[in-house]
Design an enzyme around this catalytic site. Structure first.
Site, PDB file in Angstrom:
ATOM      1  N   ARG A   6       0.666  -1.149  -0.061  1.00  0.00           N
ATOM      2  CA  ARG A   6       0.092  -0.090  -0.052  1.00  0.00           C
ATOM      3  C   ARG A   6       0.932   1.224  -0.059  1.00  0.00           C
ATOM      4  NH1 ARG A   6      -2.685  -3.625   3.249  1.00  0.00           N
ATOM      5  NH2 ARG A   6      -1.565  -2.882   5.069  1.00  0.00           N
ATOM      6  N   GLU A  47       5.757  -9.108  14.554  1.00  0.00           N
ATOM      7  CA  GLU A  47       5.215  -9.613  15.765  1.00  0.00           C
ATOM      8  C   GLU A  47       5.178 -11.061  16.062  1.00  0.00           C
ATOM      9  OE1 GLU A  47       0.968  -8.956  18.224  1.00  0.00           O
ATOM     10  OE2 GLU A  47       1.155  -8.126  16.065  1.00  0.00           O
TER      11      GLU A  47
END
Length: 179
Positions: free
Chosen positions: A67, A104
């Site tokens: 994006r 993460e």
């Protein structure tokens, strides 16, 4: 003058973003920016707002896959500057600089072509979201490894709870909305 032009960026994002509850997992409210991109006035305002704080301070814009490519391309076009694509590992065909970083739940890597920048090029890093900061920190390292200087970091949304800004300490970071 149209009243939408006076609408603060926060209000524009609140109005145009689609909020998707429990995505990608229960308890998370995902702010989907695709309706902002689809709205001509919204996209123009976001692009202008990302570039404005850094006006005259950059020679190129770097967008993170995927994006970030949309936003960086629009900012590069609007400002008459070059575009650098920061790709996921293994996507570029020529000699690259590569940077691994922590996610993460695992690791990832980013790459840029070794000849992507002129020495001393001032680069504005752009992405849609600043979360943990790993992607942006890796991109900044790549720009510097390629001989460029990071002029700043601009994002549409910053997820404050994930403290990504801390990984970018000492860098000029602008987020259009903190959530």
């Amino acid at each position: 003058m149209n009243s939408v032009a006076l609408e603060p960026i926060d209000a524009l994002l609140d109005r145009l973003c689609a909020v998707v509850p429990d995505y990608p997992e229960p308890g998370i409210s995902f702010k989907d920016l695709t309706p902002v991109f689809a709205d001509a006035e919204g996209l123009r305002r976001i692009v202008d707002a990302l570039a404005a704080p850094f006006e005259g301070r950059f020679d190129a814009v770097a967008g993170m896959e995927a994006r970030g490519f949309l936003l960086a391309s629009a900012v590069a076009y609007a400002t008459g500057t070059g575009l650098l694509t920061v790709r996921k590992g293994g996507k570029l065909p020529r000699e690259v600089f590569r940077r691994d970083y922590e996610l993460e739940y695992g690791t990832a890597s980013l790459e840029i072509h070794q000849d992507a920048l002129h020495p001393g090029a001032r680069v504005l890093l752009i992405d849609d979201v600043l979360a943990t900061g790993g992607t942006m920190e890796a991109a900044a390292s790549l720009v510097e490894q390629a001989g460029g200087a990071v002029a700043g970091v601009a994002v549409v949304l910053e997820l404050e709870a994930l403290a990504g800004r801390e990984k970018l300490a000492g860098r000029d970071v602008v987020s259009l909305q903190r959530v």
